[in-house]
Design a protein around this motif. Structure first.
Motif, PDB file in Angstrom:
ATOM      1  N   ALA A 121       0.828  -1.204   0.000  1.00  0.00           N
ATOM      2  CA  ALA A 121       0.000   0.000   0.000  1.00  0.00           C
ATOM      3  C   ALA A 121       0.860   1.251   0.000  1.00  0.00           C
ATOM      4  CB  ALA A 121      -0.927  -0.005   1.210  1.00  0.00           C
ATOM      5  N   ASP A 122       1.930   1.246   0.785  1.00  0.00           N
ATOM      6  CA  ASP A 122       2.792   2.422   0.859  1.00  0.00           C
ATOM      7  C   ASP A 122       3.440   2.711  -0.497  1.00  0.00           C
ATOM      8  OD1 ASP A 122       3.701   4.218   3.156  1.00  0.00           O
ATOM      9  OD2 ASP A 122       5.585   3.829   2.112  1.00  0.00           O
ATOM     10  N   PHE A 123       3.873   1.657  -1.200  1.00  0.00           N
ATOM     11  CA  PHE A 123       4.478   1.859  -2.519  1.00  0.00           C
ATOM     12  C   PHE A 123       3.467   2.473  -3.474  1.00  0.00           C
ATOM     13  CE2 PHE A 123       5.818   1.034  -6.763  1.00  0.00           C
ATOM     14  CZ  PHE A 123       7.198   0.995  -6.733  1.00  0.00           C
ATOM     15  N   ALA A 124       2.243   1.949  -3.490  1.00  0.00           N
ATOM     16  CA  ALA A 124       1.242   2.425  -4.433  1.00  0.00           C
ATOM     17  C   ALA A 124       0.847   3.873  -4.146  1.00  0.00           C
ATOM     18  CB  ALA A 124       0.017   1.529  -4.384  1.00  0.00           C
ATOM     19  N   PHE A 125       0.621   4.217  -2.881  1.00  0.00           N
ATOM     20  CA  PHE A 125       0.260   5.591  -2.541  1.00  0.00           C
ATOM     21  C   PHE A 125       1.406   6.540  -2.890  1.00  0.00           C
ATOM     22  CE2 PHE A 125      -3.314   3.850  -0.296  1.00  0.00           C
ATOM     23  CZ  PHE A 125      -4.236   4.891  -0.206  1.00  0.00           C
ATOM     24  N   SER A 126       2.638   6.126  -2.596  1.00  0.00           N
ATOM     25  CA  SER A 126       3.795   6.970  -2.910  1.00  0.00           C
ATOM     26  C   SER A 126       3.929   7.169  -4.418  1.00  0.00           C
ATOM     27  CB  SER A 126       5.066   6.327  -2.345  1.00  0.00           C
ATOM     28  OG  SER A 126       6.211   7.079  -2.688  1.00  0.00           O
ATOM     29  N   ALA A 127       3.708   6.103  -5.202  1.00  0.00           N
ATOM     30  CA  ALA A 127       3.798   6.210  -6.658  1.00  0.00           C
ATOM     31  C   ALA A 127       2.722   7.136  -7.206  1.00  0.00           C
ATOM     32  CB  ALA A 127       3.682   4.824  -7.284  1.00  0.00           C
ATOM     33  N   ALA A 128       1.518   7.049  -6.677  1.00  0.00           N
ATOM     34  CA  ALA A 128       0.440   7.930  -7.129  1.00  0.00           C
ATOM     35  C   ALA A 128       0.744   9.383  -6.786  1.00  0.00           C
ATOM     36  CB  ALA A 128      -0.884   7.494  -6.514  1.00  0.00           C
ATOM     37  N   GLU A 129       1.288   9.598  -5.601  1.00  0.00           N
ATOM     38  CA  GLU A 129       1.647  10.960  -5.202  1.00  0.00           C
ATOM     39  C   GLU A 129       2.720  11.530  -6.114  1.00  0.00           C
ATOM     40  OE1 GLU A 129       2.195  12.936  -0.935  1.00  0.00           O
ATOM     41  OE2 GLU A 129       3.906  11.679  -1.489  1.00  0.00           O
ATOM     42  N   ALA A 130       3.755  10.742  -6.416  1.00  0.00           N
ATOM     43  CA  ALA A 130       4.842  11.218  -7.262  1.00  0.00           C
ATOM     44  C   ALA A 130       4.365  11.548  -8.671  1.00  0.00           C
ATOM     45  CB  ALA A 130       5.954  10.171  -7.333  1.00  0.00           C
ATOM     46  N   ARG A 131       3.362  10.811  -9.151  1.00  0.00           N
ATOM     47  CA  ARG A 131       2.850  11.013 -10.508  1.00  0.00           C
ATOM     48  C   ARG A 131       1.682  11.986 -10.552  1.00  0.00           C
ATOM     49  NH1 ARG A 131       5.302   6.418 -10.025  1.00  0.00           N
ATOM     50  NH2 ARG A 131       6.177   5.322 -11.823  1.00  0.00           N
ATOM     51  N   ALA A 132       1.235  12.467  -9.384  1.00  0.00           N
ATOM     52  CA  ALA A 132       0.065  13.342  -9.310  1.00  0.00           C
ATOM     53  C   ALA A 132      -1.114  12.694 -10.017  1.00  0.00           C
ATOM     54  CB  ALA A 132       0.367  14.717  -9.909  1.00  0.00           C
ATOM     55  N   SER A 133      -1.309  11.413  -9.783  1.00  0.00           N
ATOM     56  CA  SER A 133      -2.375  10.675 -10.440  1.00  0.00           C
ATOM     57  C   SER A 133      -3.304  10.048  -9.404  1.00  0.00           C
ATOM     58  CB  SER A 133      -1.794   9.579 -11.343  1.00  0.00           C
ATOM     59  OG  SER A 133      -1.120   8.612 -10.569  1.00  0.00           O
ATOM     60  N   ARG A 134      -4.463   9.629  -9.849  1.00  0.00           N
ATOM     61  CA  ARG A 134      -5.414   8.963  -8.973  1.00  0.00           C
ATOM     62  C   ARG A 134      -4.942   7.539  -8.693  1.00  0.00           C
ATOM     63  NH1 ARG A 134     -10.230  11.979  -8.937  1.00  0.00           N
ATOM     64  NH2 ARG A 134     -11.358  10.288  -7.910  1.00  0.00           N
ATOM     65  N   LEU A 135      -5.358   7.032  -7.566  1.00  0.00           N
ATOM     66  CA  LEU A 135      -5.056   5.660  -7.180  1.00  0.00           C
ATOM     67  C   LEU A 135      -6.356   4.867  -7.156  1.00  0.00           C
ATOM     68  CD1 LEU A 135      -3.106   3.480  -6.095  1.00  0.00           C
ATOM     69  CD2 LEU A 135      -3.611   4.322  -3.798  1.00  0.00           C
ATOM     70  N   ARG A 136      -6.379   3.793  -7.891  1.00  0.00           N
ATOM     71  CA  ARG A 136      -7.536   2.904  -7.897  1.00  0.00           C
ATOM     72  C   ARG A 136      -7.180   1.658  -7.110  1.00  0.00           C
ATOM     73  NH1 ARG A 136     -10.057   0.015 -13.310  1.00  0.00           N
ATOM     74  NH2 ARG A 136     -11.785  -1.110 -12.302  1.00  0.00           N
ATOM     75  N   VAL A 137      -7.884   1.425  -6.025  1.00  0.00           N
ATOM     76  CA  VAL A 137      -7.616   0.277  -5.157  1.00  0.00           C
ATOM     77  C   VAL A 137      -8.617  -0.822  -5.492  1.00  0.00           C
ATOM     78  CG1 VAL A 137      -7.335  -0.538  -2.804  1.00  0.00           C
ATOM     79  CG2 VAL A 137      -6.794   1.851  -3.368  1.00  0.00           C
ATOM     80  N   VAL A 138      -8.115  -1.931  -5.996  1.00  0.00           N
ATOM     81  CA  VAL A 138      -8.963  -3.030  -6.443  1.00  0.00           C
ATOM     82  C   VAL A 138      -8.915  -4.156  -5.420  1.00  0.00           C
ATOM     83  CG1 VAL A 138      -9.298  -4.789  -8.216  1.00  0.00           C
ATOM     84  CG2 VAL A 138      -8.671  -2.451  -8.877  1.00  0.00           C
ATOM     85  N   ASP A 140      -9.640   5.750  -5.071  1.00  0.00           N
ATOM     86  CA  ASP A 140     -10.973   5.235  -5.368  1.00  0.00           C
ATOM     87  C   ASP A 140     -10.993   3.742  -5.099  1.00  0.00           C
ATOM     88  OD1 ASP A 140     -11.789   7.776  -6.409  1.00  0.00           O
ATOM     89  OD2 ASP A 140     -10.688   7.306  -8.244  1.00  0.00           O
ATOM     90  N   ALA A 141     -11.911   3.312  -4.239  1.00  0.00           N
ATOM     91  CA  ALA A 141     -12.024   1.892  -3.913  1.00  0.00           C
ATOM     92  C   ALA A 141     -12.925   1.196  -4.919  1.00  0.00           C
ATOM     93  CB  ALA A 141     -12.580   1.717  -2.505  1.00  0.00           C
ATOM     94  N   ASP A 142     -12.499   0.028  -5.366  1.00  0.00           N
ATOM     95  CA  ASP A 142     -13.243  -0.737  -6.363  1.00  0.00           C
ATOM     96  C   ASP A 142     -13.314  -2.192  -5.900  1.00  0.00           C
ATOM     97  OD1 ASP A 142     -14.536  -1.555  -8.606  1.00  0.00           O
ATOM     98  OD2 ASP A 142     -13.056  -0.809 -10.034  1.00  0.00           O
ATOM     99  N   VAL A 143     -14.456  -2.583  -5.374  1.00  0.00           N
ATOM    100  CA  VAL A 143     -14.649  -3.940  -4.869  1.00  0.00           C
ATOM    101  C   VAL A 143     -15.339  -4.762  -5.954  1.00  0.00           C
ATOM    102  CG1 VAL A 143     -15.761  -5.345  -3.097  1.00  0.00           C
ATOM    103  CG2 VAL A 143     -14.749  -3.138  -2.494  1.00  0.00           C
ATOM    104  N   MET A 144     -14.711  -5.864  -6.370  1.00  0.00           N
ATOM    105  CA  MET A 144     -15.209  -6.650  -7.496  1.00  0.00           C
ATOM    106  C   MET A 144     -15.491  -8.091  -7.094  1.00  0.00           C
ATOM    107  SD  MET A 144     -12.684  -5.505 -10.607  1.00  0.00           S
ATOM    108  CE  MET A 144     -12.403  -3.787 -11.028  1.00  0.00           C
TER     109      MET A 144
END
Length: 295
Positions: A169-186, A236-240
């Motif tokens: 989770a920390d890697f993904a949030f950090s990557a989204a922050e660095a790219r100024a992009s949205r994070l989609r959590v599946v 954004d949380a995405d439960v499938m």
């Protein structure tokens, strides 16, 4: 001192795509890019010295050419080079002990037409001591001369709220922050055991809604520490209701980066990957990050 981004160079188009991705990531992180060329395996127990010298010269030439190209396109990038006489997978795994990120192409110069993932990628996927990125060749994605892209392509995180892995989770949030992009959590889920009953043949919509709401709440609670740590990231949380591999592969079609955990098993033989990790490694439609974690 921040650890460098490490990428392998072998002269293939797959490695070139990985090096280009690694260069952009190093610029985003503000760290050096370390390029490594390892001698390809040769037949026979004894290899003539002349052959080894030739391989060394070819490797040095590939590194010089790659550095010149990167310096021309990314003048602010600090590039370092190294060569190893070990086989590529072993050399990359050894060098990755002192790297913050390992980046490889899904294939190298070997293999055959139609092969999705080569032996080097498979071994590094299973044993890398740091997060490892696997870059598939996608024509047109890595535009020549383009600066590091911010805000282009969402980051997708494969997450399990029942067994949350903080490193992933920390890697993904950090990557989204660095790219100024949205994070989609599946998060994929399945019907619980109580849905199987001798008294009913179908699952009612009411029961399904209840179970799905429970999964959504559990995911929201599990993500709260990272949303507080990274307030600038919109998640954004995405439960499938899908198999985890299918959910992640579907999400990868519109993603710029897919982040998945790789559970480390000290007692397991090296080279073993779980079924979900194996599937996304072979079929992801975007760069894939495997983040090792102990759980």
């Amino acid at each position: 001192m921040r650890l460098p981004v490490l990428a392998g160079v072998d002269g293939s188009e797959y490695a070139a795509a990985a090096v280009d991705w690694a260069a952009r990531e190093a610029l985003l992180r503000g760290v050096p890019l370390l390029l490594l060329h390892a001698s390809p395996p040769l037949p026979g127990a004894a290899v003539p010295g002349a052959a080894l010298d030739r391989l060394h010269h070819v490797g040095a030439w590939l590194l010089r050419r790659t550095v010149a190209d990167l310096t021309r396109r990314h003048p602010d990038l600090q590039v370092e080079c190294a060569q190893a006489d070990d086989a590529p997978a072993g050399a990359l795994l050894t060098a990755a002990r002192d790297a913050g990120l390992l980046v490889v192409g899904t294939r190298g110069t070997g293999g055959f037409a139609g092969l999705a993932v080569g032996s080097v990628a498979l071994r590094t996927a299973a044993a890398a001591p740091c997060p490892a990125v696997f870059v598939p060749p996608r024509p047109g994605v890595f535009a020549d001369g383009a600066p590091p892209v911010r805000g282009a392509g969402q980051v997708v995180l494969g997450f399990d709220a029942h067994r949350p892995a903080g490193e992933v989770a920390d890697f993904a949030f950090s990557a989204a922050e660095a790219r100024a992009s949205r994070l989609r959590v599946v998060q994929a889920w399945a019907f619980p055991a109580e849905s199987v009953s001798s008294r009913t043949l179908v699952v009612t919509e009411e029961d399904r809604a209840i179970w799905e709401d429970q999964e959504v709440l559990r995911l929201s609670d599990a993500l709260r520490p990272w949303q507080e740590k990274y307030p600038r990231v919109t998640a954004d949380a995405d439960v499938m209701l899908l198999h985890p591999a299918e959910a992640l592969l579907n999400a990868s079609r519109s993603a710029g980066l897919l982040v998945v955990g790789r559970r480390t098993e000290p007692r397991a033989a090296e080279g073993r990957l779980g079924p979900v990790t194996h599937a996304v490694l072979h079929h992801a439609r975007c760069p894939l990050v495997l983040v090792p974690h102990a759980m």
